[in-house]
Design an enzyme around this catalytic site. Structure first.
Site, PDB file in Angstrom:
ATOM      1  N   HIS A   1     -10.691 -30.903  18.987  1.00 50.03           N
ATOM      2  CA  HIS A   1     -11.590 -30.183  18.075  1.00 50.03           C
ATOM      3  C   HIS A   1     -13.030 -30.484  18.451  1.00 50.03           C
ATOM      4  O   HIS A   1     -13.689 -29.687  19.100  1.00 50.03           O
ATOM      5  CB  HIS A   1     -11.290 -30.583  16.624  1.00 50.03           C
ATOM      6  CG  HIS A   1     -12.061 -29.792  15.617  1.00 50.03           C
ATOM      7  ND1 HIS A   1     -12.115 -30.124  14.277  1.00 50.03           N
ATOM      8  CD2 HIS A   1     -12.815 -28.680  15.744  1.00 50.03           C
ATOM      9  CE1 HIS A   1     -12.853 -29.238  13.636  1.00 50.03           C
ATOM     10  NE2 HIS A   1     -13.299 -28.369  14.505  1.00 50.03           N
TER      11      HIS A   1
ATOM     12  N   GLY B   1      -6.726 -24.780  11.083  1.00 49.90           N
ATOM     13  CA  GLY B   1      -7.959 -25.059  10.368  1.00 49.90           C
ATOM     14  C   GLY B   1      -8.514 -23.875   9.618  1.00 49.90           C
ATOM     15  O   GLY B   1      -9.640 -23.920   9.113  1.00 49.90           O
TER      16      GLY B   1
ATOM     17  N   HIS C   1      -0.021  -3.877   4.376  1.00 46.43           N
ATOM     18  CA  HIS C   1      -0.513  -2.513   4.526  1.00 46.43           C
ATOM     19  C   HIS C   1      -0.953  -2.328   5.983  1.00 46.43           C
ATOM     20  O   HIS C   1      -0.976  -3.273   6.759  1.00 46.43           O
ATOM     21  CB  HIS C   1      -1.670  -2.291   3.553  1.00 46.43           C
ATOM     22  CG  HIS C   1      -1.947  -0.840   3.268  1.00 46.43           C
ATOM     23  ND1 HIS C   1      -1.051   0.162   3.493  1.00 46.43           N
ATOM     24  CD2 HIS C   1      -3.058  -0.230   2.756  1.00 46.43           C
ATOM     25  CE1 HIS C   1      -1.553   1.314   3.140  1.00 46.43           C
ATOM     26  NE2 HIS C   1      -2.784   1.105   2.690  1.00 46.43           N
TER      27      HIS C   1
ATOM     28  N   GLY D   1       0.850  -1.175   0.000  1.00 53.43           N
ATOM     29  CA  GLY D   1       0.000   0.000   0.000  1.00 53.43           C
ATOM     30  C   GLY D   1       0.887   1.226   0.000  1.00 53.43           C
ATOM     31  O   GLY D   1       2.122   1.128  -0.008  1.00 53.43           O
ATOM     32  N   SER D   2       0.286   2.384   0.061  1.00 55.47           N
ATOM     33  CA  SER D   2       1.065   3.619  -0.022  1.00 55.47           C
ATOM     34  C   SER D   2       2.048   3.749   1.134  1.00 55.47           C
ATOM     35  O   SER D   2       3.172   4.245   0.965  1.00 55.47           O
ATOM     36  CB  SER D   2       0.122   4.821  -0.053  1.00 55.47           C
ATOM     37  OG  SER D   2      -0.761   4.805   1.066  1.00 55.47           O
TER      38      SER D   2
ATOM     39  N   GLU E   1       3.786   1.551   2.532  1.00 55.80           N
ATOM     40  CA  GLU E   1       4.912   0.627   2.440  1.00 55.80           C
ATOM     41  C   GLU E   1       5.916   1.005   1.356  1.00 55.80           C
ATOM     42  O   GLU E   1       7.035   0.498   1.335  1.00 55.80           O
ATOM     43  CB  GLU E   1       4.404  -0.799   2.172  1.00 55.80           C
ATOM     44  CG  GLU E   1       3.666  -1.426   3.330  1.00 55.80           C
ATOM     45  CD  GLU E   1       2.326  -0.765   3.577  1.00 55.80           C
ATOM     46  OE1 GLU E   1       2.069  -0.343   4.726  1.00 55.80           O
ATOM     47  OE2 GLU E   1       1.524  -0.644   2.622  1.00 55.80           O
TER      48      GLU E   1
ATOM     49  N   GLU F   1      -3.764  -9.989   0.889  1.00 53.35           N
ATOM     50  CA  GLU F   1      -2.887 -10.192   2.037  1.00 53.35           C
ATOM     51  C   GLU F   1      -3.017 -11.584   2.653  1.00 53.35           C
ATOM     52  O   GLU F   1      -2.038 -12.118   3.181  1.00 53.35           O
ATOM     53  CB  GLU F   1      -3.169  -9.128   3.106  1.00 53.35           C
ATOM     54  CG  GLU F   1      -2.755  -7.718   2.718  1.00 53.35           C
ATOM     55  CD  GLU F   1      -3.839  -6.958   1.965  1.00 53.35           C
ATOM     56  OE1 GLU F   1      -3.666  -5.748   1.762  1.00 53.35           O
ATOM     57  OE2 GLU F   1      -4.868  -7.590   1.590  1.00 53.35           O
TER      58      GLU F   1
END
Length: 525
Positions: free
Chosen positions: A280, A399, A70, A25-26, A28, A47
């Site tokens: 689980h 998971g 970002h 993004g800007s 970075e 991402e």
């Protein structure tokens, strides 16, 4: 005098973080300016896929990976994939851009408000430098924390810091090294060996950390030395033991009562490189059968602290394995001949998943790495596959859907000399589908096999388990992954018969390819 950015780039090169996974993004862009030629920036389109690729890369290489995200929104997009990396103990360093310092307090556009709290409690450490001069030290801490904790870390950096002139002391951070040793004590080893030697019916339970540490072959040596039945711990993200070995008893079910039932008859359960246990499905009962002693050996102090039962030794499992091989009496056993797979059942309308897995087993090289994200077919998978090497199997550790496609791409980047196959369910594939673009752009020779049954199979199984009856949102008809893959630049093919599948899988490839296979519905257990 060097800038903060130049010191940071030098540090990353010096410590081997030369592969950066990102979706910029800007905020970075100032960090990315002037990246040295030796740093490879791997672009992903979302991402979540970016973090999944980094997770796969870190797992196959055993090295930290830098993930460039970002600010708040972009970091949030990665959080689902982050859960898998946390439980795989992947040493990822997440670095997000922050607004310029003078605007953060006013909550200007793209400001990351309270960034150190954003990714908690998932990350093991989170920070934002107090000033520009502290950026190199903070970056180093993020890397060392990830390595020492074996858990992702998060660093937010205001983007106006990168062009700041670094202090004379900043360069000293580049040469720092931090190491960890977890050598077990003599008294602990003596006691542990005594318990093993006096046990009449010991069993081994191995976790994914064994494979992560490169101890696959040593775990086999220990099991054979003790002639001990061997399970894989519940909810394991890697395979630490060959699944066709005669001592292999399968993956422990992820329910309290089921685990207790499986360990019945064993007076000692030695758990190596695993939590106790990652349950689980809800199955109330005793944690252990009557008369069973459980001893856990792990280098994960948090896992040892939170276990509900048994004794724990926080130490390097590899050192403990070697000590037991020397101190424990070997059992007389016959030749350990690997067991053949059964004949797969034949699906009536579509292929049975076992037919697909048998085709993979018979056509792919023995050293193939499989990245699997098809939850409803795990029983079929273990019935047919024959995995005898470390690093052969990866599964989403928490998971969280969206791991399989990106992790296969990351694994191919991290270990280009080993064949990579992604086995993905049609429900899971949608969460990380953009990873296909990265595979196409880089020409990675990854084979993706999409098992299409038109439903979330694991959810259907859970609906029965929970006795909730018919529920909405479990069917996903109308998806054509062959067409989707072609749109991303990956040749996509629809395969209908076993013969077609075997012929397609056996064909050589120098780039990515995707096979969509319609399969019958199966359940996780």
């Amino acid at each position: 005098m060097a800038t903060v950015r130049e010191i940071a780039h030098h540090f990353l090169q010096r410590h081997g973080l030369t592969t950066i996974f990102g979706n910029p993004g800007s905020n970075e862009l100032p960090f990315l300016r002037g990246l040295p030629a030796g740093i490879d920036y791997v672009l992903g389109l979302h991402e979540g896929a970016v973090l999944g690729m980094a997770d796969g890369f870190a797992q196959v290489t055993g090295r930290p990976a830098l993930v460039s995200l970002h600010a708040a929104a972009g970091s949030g997009n990665a959080m689902g994939a982050l859960t898998n990396a946390v439980y795989a103990r992947s040493p990822l360093v997440l670095m997000a851009g922050q607004q310029v310092r003078t605007v953060v307090g006013m909550e200007g556009m793209l400001a990351n408000v309270d960034p150190t709290q954003l990714m908690r409690p998932l990350v093991g450490w989170a920070g934002e430098p107090t000033c520009a001069e502290d950026v190199p030290r903070s970056l180093a801490q993020a890397v060392f924390e990830a390595e020492l904790r074996r858990r992702p870390t998060y660093l937010s950096v205001p983007y106006d810091d990168w062009d700041t002139e670094a202090s004379p002391n900043a360069a000293m951070i580049v040469e720092r090294r931090v190491r960890r040793s977890a050598t077990p004590g003599e008294d602990d080893l003596r006691a542990l060996a005594g318990w093993v030697n006096t046990a009449k019916h010991p069993a081994l339970v191995l976790g994914g950390d064994i494979d992560s540490a490169g101890l696959f072959d040593r775990s086999v040596a220990l099991a054979e030395h003790l002639d001990a039945p061997t399970w894989v711990a519940p909810s394991s993200f890697r395979l630490p033991f060959p699944n066709r070995h005669p001592l292999f008893r399968g993956v422990l079910p992820a329910g309290i009562a089921s685990v207790s039932s499986a360990l019945d008859g064993h007076d000692l359960a030695l758990v190596l490189g695993a939590p106790v246990f990652r349950y689980h499905q809800h199955e109330p009962g005793r944690y252990l059968p009557e008369g069973t002693r459980l001893v856990q050996v792990t280098d994960d102090a948090e896992a040892a602290a939170r276990a509900p039962v048994g004794e724990a030794l926080v130490a390097d499992p590899g050192m403990v394995i070697e000590a037991l091989l020397k101190r424990c009496t070997g059992k007389v056993a016959g030749e350990h001949r690997y067991l053949p797979a059964p004949e797969p059942p034949v699906g009536e309308v579509a292929l049975h998943p076992e037919q697909v897995f048998a085709a993979l087993r018979d056509t792919q090289p023995a050293d193939t790495t499989y990245v699997v994200e098809s939850t409803a077919t795990n029983v079929a998978w273990w019935r047919q596959m024959d995995l005898r090497r470390g690093g052969s199997y990866f599964f989403p550790a928490a998971g969280g859907l969206g791991f399989g496609l990106p992790a296969a791409v990351g694994a191919a980047i991290g270990n280009p000399g080993r064949p990579i196959v992604g086995v993905i369910g049609d429900g899971s594939a949608n969460y990380g589908i953009t990873a296909l673009w990265t595979a196409a752009q880089r020409g990675l020779p990854v084979t993706f096999v999409i098992l299409r049954n038109g439903t979330y199979g694991a959810l259907r199984w859970f609906a029965e388990l929970l006795e909730v009856g018919t529920v909405p949102g479990v069917d996903i008809p109308g998806l054509d992954f062959a067409a989707i893959a072609t749109g991303y630049g990956v040749p996509g093919h629809t395969v209908s018969t076993v013969d077609e599948l075997r012929t397609a899988l056996a064909a050589p490839t120098d780039g990515p390819r995707l096979f969509q296979v319609d399969t019958t519905l199966t359940t996780p257990e």
